[in-house]
Write a protein that holds these residues in place. Sequence first.
Motif, PDB file in Angstrom:
ATOM      1  N   ARG A  10       0.617  -1.198  -0.096  1.00  0.00           N
ATOM      2  CA  ARG A  10       0.072   0.044   0.041  1.00  0.00           C
ATOM      3  C   ARG A  10       0.820   1.303  -0.210  1.00  0.00           C
ATOM      4  O   ARG A  10       1.885   1.327   0.499  1.00  0.00           O
ATOM      5  CB  ARG A  10      -0.921   0.148   1.279  1.00  0.00           C
ATOM      6  CG  ARG A  10      -0.311  -0.081   2.386  1.00  0.00           C
ATOM      7  CD  ARG A  10      -1.375  -0.048   3.595  1.00  0.00           C
ATOM      8  NE  ARG A  10      -1.519   1.500   4.002  1.00  0.00           N
ATOM      9  CZ  ARG A  10      -2.252   2.090   4.585  1.00  0.00           C
ATOM     10  NH1 ARG A  10      -3.048   1.120   5.240  1.00  0.00           N
ATOM     11  NH2 ARG A  10      -2.295   3.494   4.859  1.00  0.00           N
ATOM     12  N   CYS A  47      -2.193   9.934  -3.733  1.00  0.00           N
ATOM     13  CA  CYS A  47      -2.135   8.406  -3.879  1.00  0.00           C
ATOM     14  C   CYS A  47      -2.791   8.081  -5.305  1.00  0.00           C
ATOM     15  O   CYS A  47      -2.453   7.105  -5.913  1.00  0.00           O
ATOM     16  CB  CYS A  47      -2.778   7.819  -2.461  1.00  0.00           C
ATOM     17  SG  CYS A  47      -4.207   7.764  -2.654  1.00  0.00           S
ATOM     18  N   VAL A  48      -3.437   8.929  -5.712  1.00  0.00           N
ATOM     19  CA  VAL A  48      -3.963   8.776  -7.159  1.00  0.00           C
ATOM     20  C   VAL A  48      -3.467   9.909  -7.965  1.00  0.00           C
ATOM     21  O   VAL A  48      -4.282   9.805  -9.327  1.00  0.00           O
ATOM     22  CB  VAL A  48      -5.738   8.840  -7.036  1.00  0.00           C
ATOM     23  CG1 VAL A  48      -6.170   7.582  -6.376  1.00  0.00           C
ATOM     24  CG2 VAL A  48      -5.930  10.187  -6.535  1.00  0.00           C
ATOM     25  N   TYR A 104      -6.697  -1.345  -5.011  1.00  0.00           N
ATOM     26  CA  TYR A 104      -8.010  -0.565  -4.456  1.00  0.00           C
ATOM     27  C   TYR A 104      -7.765   0.785  -3.829  1.00  0.00           C
ATOM     28  O   TYR A 104      -6.470   0.952  -3.697  1.00  0.00           O
ATOM     29  CB  TYR A 104      -8.387  -1.412  -3.078  1.00  0.00           C
ATOM     30  CG  TYR A 104      -9.206  -2.580  -3.487  1.00  0.00           C
ATOM     31  CD1 TYR A 104     -10.132  -2.968  -4.079  1.00  0.00           C
ATOM     32  CD2 TYR A 104      -8.269  -3.936  -3.348  1.00  0.00           C
ATOM     33  CE1 TYR A 104     -10.690  -4.184  -4.141  1.00  0.00           C
ATOM     34  CE2 TYR A 104      -8.507  -5.165  -3.420  1.00  0.00           C
ATOM     35  CZ  TYR A 104      -9.933  -5.388  -4.098  1.00  0.00           C
ATOM     36  OH  TYR A 104     -10.395  -6.675  -4.372  1.00  0.00           O
ATOM     37  N   LEU A 105      -8.682   1.581  -4.023  1.00  0.00           N
ATOM     38  CA  LEU A 105      -8.542   2.810  -3.463  1.00  0.00           C
ATOM     39  C   LEU A 105      -9.574   3.106  -2.532  1.00  0.00           C
ATOM     40  O   LEU A 105     -10.701   2.821  -2.637  1.00  0.00           O
ATOM     41  CB  LEU A 105      -8.766   4.081  -4.604  1.00  0.00           C
ATOM     42  CG  LEU A 105      -8.840   5.470  -4.393  1.00  0.00           C
ATOM     43  CD1 LEU A 105      -7.803   6.035  -3.710  1.00  0.00           C
ATOM     44  CD2 LEU A 105      -9.501   6.345  -5.478  1.00  0.00           C
ATOM     45  N   ILE A 135      -9.563  -0.390  -8.565  1.00  0.00           N
ATOM     46  CA  ILE A 135      -8.897  -0.039  -9.542  1.00  0.00           C
ATOM     47  C   ILE A 135      -9.097  -1.032 -11.042  1.00  0.00           C
ATOM     48  O   ILE A 135      -8.453  -2.226 -10.678  1.00  0.00           O
ATOM     49  CB  ILE A 135      -7.396   0.581  -9.196  1.00  0.00           C
ATOM     50  CG1 ILE A 135      -7.289   1.360  -8.210  1.00  0.00           C
ATOM     51  CG2 ILE A 135      -6.547   1.085 -10.350  1.00  0.00           C
ATOM     52  CD1 ILE A 135      -5.977   1.707  -7.495  1.00  0.00           C
ATOM     53  N   TYR A 194     -11.051   3.471 -12.119  1.00  0.00           N
ATOM     54  CA  TYR A 194     -11.597   2.920 -10.881  1.00  0.00           C
ATOM     55  C   TYR A 194     -13.025   2.761 -11.107  1.00  0.00           C
ATOM     56  O   TYR A 194     -13.797   3.699 -11.604  1.00  0.00           O
ATOM     57  CB  TYR A 194     -11.067   3.250  -9.495  1.00  0.00           C
ATOM     58  CG  TYR A 194     -11.052   4.834  -9.548  1.00  0.00           C
ATOM     59  CD1 TYR A 194     -12.045   5.426  -9.153  1.00  0.00           C
ATOM     60  CD2 TYR A 194      -9.829   5.248  -9.583  1.00  0.00           C
ATOM     61  CE1 TYR A 194     -11.908   6.887  -9.057  1.00  0.00           C
ATOM     62  CE2 TYR A 194      -9.738   6.703  -9.511  1.00  0.00           C
ATOM     63  CZ  TYR A 194     -10.948   7.762  -9.188  1.00  0.00           C
ATOM     64  OH  TYR A 194     -10.665   8.734  -9.179  1.00  0.00           O
ATOM     65  N   ARG A 244      -6.856   9.530   2.194  1.00  0.00           N
ATOM     66  CA  ARG A 244      -7.008   8.475   1.210  1.00  0.00           C
ATOM     67  C   ARG A 244      -5.824   7.628   0.863  1.00  0.00           C
ATOM     68  O   ARG A 244      -4.654   7.995   1.202  1.00  0.00           O
ATOM     69  CB  ARG A 244      -7.659   8.877  -0.378  1.00  0.00           C
ATOM     70  CG  ARG A 244      -6.793  10.019  -0.756  1.00  0.00           C
ATOM     71  CD  ARG A 244      -7.551  10.704  -1.873  1.00  0.00           C
ATOM     72  NE  ARG A 244      -6.860  11.854  -2.605  1.00  0.00           N
ATOM     73  CZ  ARG A 244      -7.447  12.616  -3.318  1.00  0.00           C
ATOM     74  NH1 ARG A 244      -8.548  12.399  -3.774  1.00  0.00           N
ATOM     75  NH2 ARG A 244      -6.755  13.678  -4.109  1.00  0.00           N
ATOM     76  N   VAL A 254      -4.209   3.753  -1.335  1.00  0.00           N
ATOM     77  CA  VAL A 254      -4.147   2.864  -2.390  1.00  0.00           C
ATOM     78  C   VAL A 254      -3.610   1.405  -1.743  1.00  0.00           C
ATOM     79  O   VAL A 254      -2.685   1.463  -1.003  1.00  0.00           O
ATOM     80  CB  VAL A 254      -3.618   3.134  -3.514  1.00  0.00           C
ATOM     81  CG1 VAL A 254      -4.510   4.361  -4.312  1.00  0.00           C
ATOM     82  CG2 VAL A 254      -2.120   3.456  -3.598  1.00  0.00           C
TER      83      VAL A 254
END
Length: 795
Positions: A130, A148-149, A164-165, A180, A191, A208, A210
Amino acid sequence: MNRSEGVTIYVSNGGDDNGDGSERNPFAALARAQQAARLASAGGAAVNVRIQPGVYYLEEPLRFTAEDSGSAEAPVVYEAVHGGEVVLNGGIRLDLQWEAHEGSLRKARVPRGLPIDQLFVNGEKWDMARYPNANPDVRIFNGYAADCVSPERAGRWNDPGGGYLHVMHKHLWGDHHYRITGKDEQGSLLYEGGWQNNRQKGMHDKYRFVEHIFEELDAPREWYWNSKEGMLYVFPDEATDLAGAVIEAVRLPHLVELAGSRQEPVRHVELRGITFRHAARTFMDNREPLLRSDWTIYRGGAVTVQGSEDCAIADCRLEQLGGNAIFANGYNRRLTVQGCHLDQIGASGIAFVGRADAVRSPLFEYEERQSIGQLDMEPGPLSDDYPADCLVEDCLITRCGTVEKQSAPVQLSMAMDITVRHCSIYDAPRAGINISEGTWGGHLIEHCDIFDTVLETGDHGSFNSWGRDRYWGLTDVDLNDLNELNADAAEEERERERSSLPLLDAVKTTIIRNNRWRCDNGWDIDLDDGSSNYHIYNNLCLAGGIKLREGFYRICENNIMVNNSFHPHVWYKGSRDVFRHNIVFADYLPIRVPQPWGLECDGNFLHVPGLGCAQPASQLQQLSGRDEHSVRGDAGFIDPAAGDYRVAPDSAAMRTGFVNFDMDRFGVRKPELKAVARTPKLPSYAAPAASSGSGRDAKLVRWGKAMAKNIVGLGEVSAAGLPEESGVVMEAISWGSWQLEAGLQVGDVLWTINGRRIEHVDQMMELYEGITAGEAWKLTVYRGQREIELQWTKS
């Protein structure tokens, strides 16, 4: 017939399914024992399936139907044999051949198609790879990163599909989760998901992270599973010998299912002394809205109960589960959960959730509205497809919501007459006990110890409820006019019919009594939007006080609010609420409550340490327009440093009507649970009384023919539905003002001017004065807990 006259069947990991199920020749599989138990119970015998110690890995859930039923005289009991732990495990133990990969990474081949949702190494959960890396000292998500995105971060990843987010709700009302699916041609993430919250406001811009991204496999005790290759990658820590480690992969979301129906229920089946461990996460399947509450739900758990009567889960341990622990779905009667310990639960601990087809005139999203002419005016449920007469007693419920933040250790929705008694509940991201709406009341919450809640979210309490029932938000009824007296007989008759509107769904009174609450990030008891028909008494509130938002027919009496006070918010004029004989430590903290307050507000006591002679509580009187007999003085608590807030016999508080209640009956009583249960941190005695709880200046300014002030304190943040303590609220708007013509309303919170954030009144005035005459400009406000954009041309 008693149990000693019944049939006993034994199961052991070392048994043989061709045996006879005796103690000397036990069966090997639980499913084989179930076959034998069905035959015995069909003949009227009490059945006791005794499970020998060991770990029983389940390839599929153990499923009970009406065929497995017992009776009151001859129940069917599945229980652990004393002397060791019996574990029903939803994972699989992997026999792996490890080899080096790159740097510190190791890899091993696993069977293709084997789903791996979580990984446990020597009984401890390791993290999916992660970003950012997990840090237990970080309160929200154990770590978060706004970038993170970002395309820059995603540019490091070759194939993020399958990751995953996880994102907090923009207003911290729970969370959202996304799967995702890949990247587009510009390198931005693709996503799907985000349906896990019933009040969509978008993603939080900071909270947030990931997970399950191979390139983020960069810290000890992380792992990544490549399903295409059938390869498991791990970053072991120095203390772990992978060759000799017990590696368990989690795959099943359900371990045991009681799967009956109203017509053919599962009756008198009991699960006793069993440990339920390792169930898969279900956050992507959590998408069904629960009426107009903030929740969506996944209808299942490690133990899923549907269509049951007189069944029990007793003295069990439920741990390391990815979704809900116990889920009572739809029709269930007299289900008992007793003496259990729930710990490390991904979503909710124990949930009782009925079916929406049992609700009359249901609506499913916060913004949905209907008229009185559209209502089914019959009180109560439409069908019996809901849990009722169920009991949760003497349970220790900790560390729920490790995955899903819109969750609760105990959740009630579309249910009736649920009792929660003598439970210790703590370490939860949101409420300890949540009631999603008024359908259909009758719940009893007593002698519980609930604290360390609302740890990752906001605008909530250790107890939270909503009452967005069919009466709430009617398009053609002004609820402020309910319960008003009229001289005209026909109008009075119509008013009597209208006054029953709040009780169409909340047909029974919910009682909250003799509990200890502490919430340092919200209210101890929070009755939010529309919550009606409550009786709240004999509660010791240690930090956050009691909040009652708009609703009807609430009696709040004989409670103690240490270092805080009463928070009435935006009441209806005819609420018929009662607030009496309570001890508060500070002046009330009302927000837009019309005077005089409710049906009765009197006989309350404002504790002022060291004030020797009791005096009239004039400030309370000014705030409420009532409190004629309320006083202020030193309450004379017996031993507050030890948590004993009973008052001495000669206390002036006794003369206002306050009555002492027990201070030593909170939480679990079972010796094994009491020995390990925590208790809340006690507040410092005579600590300064709470006001707004904020360092912001509550500055009030005149703005033309209007008045505006800074938003100050959690109460105003909650009342307006704001994401944070910021902005300016309209306190008064005079007739003929440009603000009124522009569409502003009292209670609007000014949020931006021409896209620039408004932090406080001075900045608001500066931004406004910077607009030239004749210039068109835009104003964003929060109204009714949602953003509205207004446009106006400055004159």
